[in-house]
Scaffold this motif. Structure first.
Motif, PDB file in Angstrom:
ATOM      1  N   MET A 187       0.853  -1.196   0.000  1.00  0.00           N
ATOM      2  CA  MET A 187       0.000   0.000   0.000  1.00  0.00           C
ATOM      3  C   MET A 187       0.886   1.242   0.000  1.00  0.00           C
ATOM      4  O   MET A 187       1.804   1.376   0.825  1.00  0.00           O
ATOM      5  CB  MET A 187      -0.906   0.008   1.240  1.00  0.00           C
ATOM      6  CG  MET A 187      -1.842   1.201   1.281  1.00  0.00           C
ATOM      7  SD  MET A 187      -2.948   1.183   2.726  1.00  0.00           S
ATOM      8  CE  MET A 187      -1.751   1.367   4.048  1.00  0.00           C
ATOM      9  N   ASN A 188       0.628   2.145  -0.925  1.00  0.00           N
ATOM     10  CA  ASN A 188       1.367   3.393  -1.039  1.00  0.00           C
ATOM     11  C   ASN A 188       0.490   4.554  -0.575  1.00  0.00           C
ATOM     12  O   ASN A 188      -0.674   4.656  -0.968  1.00  0.00           O
ATOM     13  CB  ASN A 188       1.809   3.639  -2.475  1.00  0.00           C
ATOM     14  CG  ASN A 188       2.789   2.587  -2.966  1.00  0.00           C
ATOM     15  OD1 ASN A 188       3.597   2.074  -2.188  1.00  0.00           O
ATOM     16  ND2 ASN A 188       2.716   2.260  -4.257  1.00  0.00           N
ATOM     17  N   VAL A 189       1.065   5.402   0.253  1.00  0.00           N
ATOM     18  CA  VAL A 189       0.350   6.567   0.779  1.00  0.00           C
ATOM     19  C   VAL A 189       1.050   7.821   0.280  1.00  0.00           C
ATOM     20  O   VAL A 189       2.260   7.988   0.491  1.00  0.00           O
ATOM     21  CB  VAL A 189       0.316   6.561   2.317  1.00  0.00           C
ATOM     22  CG1 VAL A 189      -0.400   7.809   2.831  1.00  0.00           C
ATOM     23  CG2 VAL A 189      -0.380   5.305   2.832  1.00  0.00           C
ATOM     24  N   THR A 190       0.323   8.678  -0.385  1.00  0.00           N
ATOM     25  CA  THR A 190       0.867   9.943  -0.886  1.00  0.00           C
ATOM     26  C   THR A 190       0.349  11.088  -0.018  1.00  0.00           C
ATOM     27  O   THR A 190      -0.858  11.231   0.173  1.00  0.00           O
ATOM     28  CB  THR A 190       0.440  10.181  -2.343  1.00  0.00           C
ATOM     29  OG1 THR A 190       0.874   9.061  -3.142  1.00  0.00           O
ATOM     30  CG2 THR A 190       1.069  11.450  -2.883  1.00  0.00           C
TER      31      THR A 190
END
Length: 312
Positions: free
Chosen positions: A1-4
């Motif tokens: 999971m990538n969080v920006t």
């Protein structure tokens, strides 16, 4: 999971915005400087007061033939005459120096009181009443806790700017940064995912008196380190929701007089998203009420069971 994460500067004032954008000329808008940082948040808290003070100053030039500079003797006398009329009519202290020379008697309450009566305020200044009404509207919308319609707010500012140019042609279409900042309202409305008041400097300004009291009476003076440590602990304590809600209830002893007509006029600039949020809040309140009644029924049943067991 990538969080920006997209961060921006919130709870800042004009001085911080100028420092971030390296704007050494305070007569320029910090948001219009070449290479301005687009992460700067809204800072409209002091714009209302600055705009009202500017209107009083410029009105002194308006009624003098040739419209001389602010330093002219006739302009100063006219400005003093306008100030005396405002003080007599509104029962306020305007442009009075404070004891010690730190600032003047003008504050946010002064600006709100003057703008709340656009008919008499504009008559004393000798300007168009609609200009004062639009300034009151856009300054209130900039501090609103509601979702706003960017297109309608942009049209309101365009109308206000044209009225200023028509009323004061000798300015050559030059207005102060505090007034020009309102032209960026639509940008902030579209950029921020929540109302403007959630990101401006109102929260910081709200804590000035509390911080001054804590630094004077509730923190140690043995060294700068211990003083800052105590202030940090006090800030953490005051930020507790229970304490904050209790303080707000105690401070609201005087109820403000509501202007229902003005509130209806402000509602024209609200976004449809407010209706959706209100519906969600009503659903949450209904659910919470149902849960409370459910818990009350369970508690009553448990009490009855305990009574039966006791009697047995």
């Amino acid at each position: 999971m990538n969080v920006t994460v997209s961060a921006f500067y919130s709870m800042i004032d004009g001085k911080v915005a100028n420092a971030v954008n390296k704007n050494n000329d305070t007569h320029k808008c910090p948001l219009c400087v070449d290479g301005a940082d687009n992460r700067i948040g809204p800072s409209f808290y002091h714009c209302r007061l600055n705009c009202v003070e500017w209107l009083i100053r410029v009105s002194g030039q308006l009624h003098i033939p040739g419209h001389p500079a602010q330093k002219d003797t006739k302009v100063k006398e006219k400005r003093k005459e306008i100030t005396r009329q405002l003080e007599d009519h509104f029962n306020l202290l305007i442009n009075r120096p404070k004891i010690g020379g730190s600032g003047s008697s003008n504050n946010g309450n002064t600006a709100r009181t003057l703008l709340a009566d656009p008919k008499n305020f504009s008559a004393i200044l000798g300007i168009d009443q609609k200009l004062v009404e639009n300034l009151r509207m856009i300054s209130s919308l900039a501090l609103s806790s509601k979702y706003l319609d960017a297109e309608k707010v942009g049209q309101l500012y365009t109308q206000l700017e044209q009225q200023i140019w028509k009323q004061f042609p000798f300015l050559n279409k030059k207005i102060p940064p505090s007034m020009h900042k309102y032209s960026h309202l639509p940008e902030f409305i579209e950029r921020l995912p929540y109302p403007l008041s959630f990101a401006d400097e109102q929260a910081g300004e709200r804590c000035h008196k509390r911080s001054k009291y804590g630094r004077t009476h509730l923190s140690r003076k043995t060294s700068p380190e211990t003083n800052l440590e105590d202030m940090m602990r006090l800030s953490l304590t005051w930020s507790d929701p229970k304490h904050a809600d209790q303080d707000v209830r105690e401070e609201r002893k005087r109820k403000a007089v509501k202007d229902e007509l003005f509130e209806r006029q402000m509602a024209f600039y609200y976004s449809e998203q407010n209706d959706k949020n209100e519906d969600n809040e009503e659903e949450i309140n209904v659910q919470s009420d149902c849960e409370e009644t459910m818990y009350d029924d369970e508690s009553n049943e448990s009490e009855e069971d305990s009574d039966e067991n006791f009697t047995e």
